[in-house]
Design an enzyme around this catalytic site. Structure first.
Site, PDB file in Angstrom:
ATOM      1  N   HIS A 214      36.218  14.359 -51.195  1.00  0.00           N
ATOM      2  CA  HIS A 214      35.810  14.018 -49.838  1.00  0.00           C
ATOM      3  C   HIS A 214      36.540  12.753 -49.384  1.00  0.00           C
ATOM      4  CE1 HIS A 214      32.716  16.950 -50.497  1.00  0.00           C
ATOM      5  NE2 HIS A 214      32.142  16.228 -51.437  1.00  0.00           N
ATOM      6  N   ARG A 309      39.156  21.166 -50.205  1.00  0.00           N
ATOM      7  CA  ARG A 309      39.167  22.053 -51.368  1.00  0.00           C
ATOM      8  C   ARG A 309      40.536  21.976 -52.040  1.00  0.00           C
ATOM      9  NH1 ARG A 309      37.858  26.344 -48.776  1.00  0.00           N
ATOM     10  NH2 ARG A 309      35.638  25.898 -48.778  1.00  0.00           N
TER      11      ARG A 309
END
Length: 457
Positions: A214, A309
């Site tokens: 993140h 991702r």
């Protein structure tokens, strides 16, 4: 009606310090007065900081001296002084000498019953890696394979809907907009622009989640106009041999990272941790991570849905197509530094509050108890999200008397203005996880250093 003070029996106050004699009770006044009473405190006694969400209060000093703290301002009071306390104002009484004060309370009817512990409708998310444990916990059909339960959410795409009381059917976002300071806390509302800063979930992995990272606040705001995401995991259940990934075990350059993603060997560079119930991992923005199969956990995170991702095992998504990878964005977001330890250590004891995580973004405590437990969190000037991890419990707000039953596997939000409550197990013992914003600790560097492993003097 005429009464003599010395003929009225003294009773304990609601703060468990001092004695009071009630001259006029609410059921006798026929109006919005809650009571008129004379309270006595011995020198050194303290009625701890508290807030009345729907009541104004006044104190008239009859004898002695005391300090009255209104929010952050201390008023030094003596005989014949009068103090008026507006609703939603934190106030604490500290007796300097033996003191006798007259207290008068008055309910604001328009505010009554609008603040209470909020329960929520199920907010469940079906994902490609979903497991069976959470599905069973929530009483759903096994075929549903739910992977995530967003317990308390103000994320625009999936907000929590209130399931009890005055605000039933409203989204949490809508209610916060009506009462931002009372629900979030004054300081939290100021710091976060009247928006809920946290998102909490239960996550159940039957299969490995994707390897991901993140961004921090700066990157997320620059590229997405959203918050970054730091988070933590509290492991609730783990099959024998279950593990997760957190951090790198070897240093990589951005170029080496991209090469390993391309050839599918990135997992070889990740730190692998076998886990058991009670294990905690703090994941600051920038730390590579993945939950793997056979793990049920509670997650507390900044309120953000930005995820990059990195690797998804070449498997199809729910639509049958490979899920998008974010190799370049992840390369910018990643912290490639290798840490000495990734697991978060903490002390644990029954019938006491155990601090699990203290970060710049949230504080988390876990409490396991088999008797009534009092929690006064008014001092933090923050909402409290309470996740019931084991055993149903009851929460009773001291200022209003409102009570809810919180079932195992469910969560509630306690508004900042009423975060002074008793919590009791329904049967046997119970365990809860509390998440909130600690506005008392201004030492940001201390919090950051704990999780970046920096030595400070």
């Amino acid at each position: 009606m005429k009464r003599s003070l010395n003929k009225i029996k003294a009773v304990s106050t609601s703060h468990d310090v001092g004695l009071k004699r009630v001259l006029l009770a609410a059921n006798e006044s026929g109006c919005s007065l809650t009571q008129i009473a004379v309270t006595e405190l011995a020198a050194g006694e303290v009625a701890q900081a508290h807030i009345h969400p729907d009541m104004q209060e006044a104190f008239y000093v009859l004898e002695g001296m005391l300090d009255v703290k209104l929010d952050d301002e201390v008023q030094h009071c003596q005989k014949d002084d009068f103090v008026y306390v507006k609703s939603l104002t934190s106030h604490e009484l500290r007796a300097v000498t033996d003191v006798k004060i007259m207290t008068i309370g008055c309910v604001i009817e328009s505010q009554r019953s609008k603040l209470y512990p909020l329960l929520f409708e199920p907010n469940l998310h079906k994902v490609v890696w979903g497991g069976k444990k959470l599905t069973q916990w929530k009483g759903l059909a096994e075929k549903d394979q739910i992977g995530e339960s967003w317990e308390v959410s103000c994320v625009e795409s999936s907000p929590s809907v209130i399931a009890n009381g005055t605000w039933t059917g409203y989204t949490l976002n809508e209610v916060i907009k009506k009462l931002p300071e009372a629900i979030l806390g004054r300081e939290v509302s100021r710091r976060y622009g009247g928006e809920m800063p946290l998102l909490v979930k239960f996550i159940d992995a039957q299969k490995d989640l994707s390897i991901q990272v993140h961004p921090d606040d700066e990157m997320a705001r620059r590229l997405h106009n959203k918050n970054g995401k730091s988070e933590m995991w509290y492991v609730l259940d783990a099959e024998p041999g279950a593990y997760l990934y957190s951090g790198f075990k070897e240093e990589l350059s951005p170029e080496a990272y991209k090469k390993k993603v391309a050839d599918g060997s990135i997992i070889e560079s990740l730190a692998k941790h076998e886990v058991k119930p009670g294990d905690v991992f703090y994941l600051p923005a920038g730390r590579v991570h993945a939950i793997c199969s056979g793990i049920l956990l509670a997650e507390v995170q900044q309120s953000s849905d930005v995820t990059y991702r990195i690797y998804d095992y070449n498997r199809p998504g729910l639509d049958g197509k490979p899920r998008e990878l974010h190799t370049e964005l992840a390369a910018e977001a990643l912290n490639y530094q290798v840490e000495r330890e990734y697991r978060t250590e903490y002390s644990s004891a029954s019938n006491r509050t155990n601090s699990v995580v203290e970060s710049p973004y949230f504080s988390v405590k876990v409490t396991e108890f088999d008797e009534t437990f009092h929690r006064n969190l008014i001092k933090y000037d923050s909402f409290v999200i309470c996740m019931c991890l084991k055993g149903d419990c009851k929460i009773r707000i001291r200022s209003t008397g409102d009570e809810i039953k919180l079932r195992e596997g469910y969560s509630c939000l306690i508004p900042a203005a009423i975060a002074d409550y008793d919590i009791s197990p329904v049967k046997g013992s119970s365990k809860v996880l509390d998440a909130y914003i600690d506005n008392m600790d201004k030492s940001l560097l201390h919090k950051v250093s704990r999780f970046l492993h920096i030595t400070t003097q």
